[in-house]
Design a protein around this motif. Sequence first.
Motif, PDB file in Angstrom:
ATOM      1  N   ASP A  28       0.813  -1.223   0.000  1.00  0.00           N
ATOM      2  CA  ASP A  28       0.000   0.000   0.000  1.00  0.00           C
ATOM      3  C   ASP A  28       0.847   1.274   0.000  1.00  0.00           C
ATOM      4  O   ASP A  28       0.562   2.226   0.710  1.00  0.00           O
ATOM      5  CB  ASP A  28      -0.966  -0.020   1.193  1.00  0.00           C
ATOM      6  N   CYS A  29       1.918   1.286  -0.799  1.00  0.00           N
ATOM      7  CA  CYS A  29       2.803   2.456  -0.913  1.00  0.00           C
ATOM      8  C   CYS A  29       2.521   3.197  -2.213  1.00  0.00           C
ATOM      9  O   CYS A  29       1.987   2.633  -3.157  1.00  0.00           O
ATOM     10  CB  CYS A  29       4.265   2.016  -0.943  1.00  0.00           C
ATOM     11  N   THR A  30       2.949   4.447  -2.238  1.00  0.00           N
ATOM     12  CA  THR A  30       2.898   5.245  -3.454  1.00  0.00           C
ATOM     13  C   THR A  30       4.306   5.745  -3.738  1.00  0.00           C
ATOM     14  O   THR A  30       4.938   6.348  -2.873  1.00  0.00           O
ATOM     15  CB  THR A  30       1.962   6.454  -3.284  1.00  0.00           C
ATOM     16  N   VAL A  31       4.795   5.466  -4.945  1.00  0.00           N
ATOM     17  CA  VAL A  31       6.102   5.974  -5.369  1.00  0.00           C
ATOM     18  C   VAL A  31       5.827   6.900  -6.541  1.00  0.00           C
ATOM     19  O   VAL A  31       5.328   6.472  -7.584  1.00  0.00           O
ATOM     20  CB  VAL A  31       7.057   4.835  -5.773  1.00  0.00           C
ATOM     21  N   GLY A  32       6.137   8.181  -6.346  1.00  0.00           N
ATOM     22  CA  GLY A  32       5.804   9.202  -7.333  1.00  0.00           C
ATOM     23  C   GLY A  32       6.590   9.089  -8.629  1.00  0.00           C
ATOM     24  O   GLY A  32       7.628   8.437  -8.697  1.00  0.00           O
ATOM     25  N   PRO A  33       6.114   9.755  -9.682  1.00  0.00           N
ATOM     26  CA  PRO A  33       6.762   9.716 -10.986  1.00  0.00           C
ATOM     27  C   PRO A  33       8.210  10.202 -10.934  1.00  0.00           C
ATOM     28  O   PRO A  33       8.529  11.156 -10.236  1.00  0.00           O
ATOM     29  CB  PRO A  33       5.922  10.661 -11.849  1.00  0.00           C
ATOM     30  N   SER A  34       9.063   9.500 -11.642  1.00  0.00           N
ATOM     31  CA  SER A  34      10.489   9.826 -11.793  1.00  0.00           C
ATOM     32  C   SER A  34      11.268   9.816 -10.479  1.00  0.00           C
ATOM     33  O   SER A  34      12.336  10.406 -10.396  1.00  0.00           O
ATOM     34  CB  SER A  34      10.671  11.170 -12.500  1.00  0.00           C
ATOM     35  N   ALA A  35      10.757   9.144  -9.462  1.00  0.00           N
ATOM     36  CA  ALA A  35      11.504   8.992  -8.210  1.00  0.00           C
ATOM     37  C   ALA A  35      12.631   7.998  -8.431  1.00  0.00           C
ATOM     38  O   ALA A  35      12.522   7.083  -9.243  1.00  0.00           O
ATOM     39  CB  ALA A  35      10.588   8.505  -7.097  1.00  0.00           C
ATOM     40  N   ARG A  36      13.730   8.190  -7.704  1.00  0.00           N
ATOM     41  CA  ARG A  36      14.881   7.280  -7.795  1.00  0.00           C
ATOM     42  C   ARG A  36      15.166   6.713  -6.420  1.00  0.00           C
ATOM     43  O   ARG A  36      15.434   7.457  -5.484  1.00  0.00           O
ATOM     44  CB  ARG A  36      16.106   8.025  -8.314  1.00  0.00           C
ATOM     45  N   LEU A  37      15.101   5.390  -6.311  1.00  0.00           N
ATOM     46  CA  LEU A  37      15.383   4.705  -5.059  1.00  0.00           C
ATOM     47  C   LEU A  37      16.694   3.961  -5.203  1.00  0.00           C
ATOM     48  O   LEU A  37      16.928   3.280  -6.196  1.00  0.00           O
ATOM     49  CB  LEU A  37      14.250   3.730  -4.706  1.00  0.00           C
ATOM     50  N   ALA A  38      17.559   4.073  -4.193  1.00  0.00           N
ATOM     51  CA  ALA A  38      18.909   3.520  -4.280  1.00  0.00           C
ATOM     52  C   ALA A  38      19.051   2.253  -3.438  1.00  0.00           C
ATOM     53  O   ALA A  38      18.190   1.913  -2.630  1.00  0.00           O
ATOM     54  CB  ALA A  38      19.921   4.568  -3.832  1.00  0.00           C
ATOM     55  N   VAL A  39      20.182   1.590  -3.613  1.00  0.00           N
ATOM     56  CA  VAL A  39      20.511   0.334  -2.942  1.00  0.00           C
ATOM     57  C   VAL A  39      20.295   0.433  -1.426  1.00  0.00           C
ATOM     58  O   VAL A  39      20.638   1.426  -0.807  1.00  0.00           O
ATOM     59  CB  VAL A  39      21.958  -0.091  -3.278  1.00  0.00           C
TER      60      VAL A  39
END
Length: 66
Positions: A28-39
């Motif tokens: 149930d998460c939201t990750v917005g457009p063009s977000a960058r998640l790292a290691v």
Amino acid sequence: MGFGVYLLAHEMTRNGKLKRGPIIIGADCTVGPSARLAVGGTVEAGSNVPALVCALPGQTFRRRSQ
């Protein structure tokens, strides 16, 4: 997951070694457009990652209390 989300599950360290690790995304998460998640990053259940954010390695996004 928004359009253009980038998941980077590896990185090169300063001494030239490859570092790998998971990116954990809860329910149930939201990750917005063009977000960058790292290691090593974590998105806890029910939390929100804003659009265009560039997360640092190991960064945790927590659910806000309501």
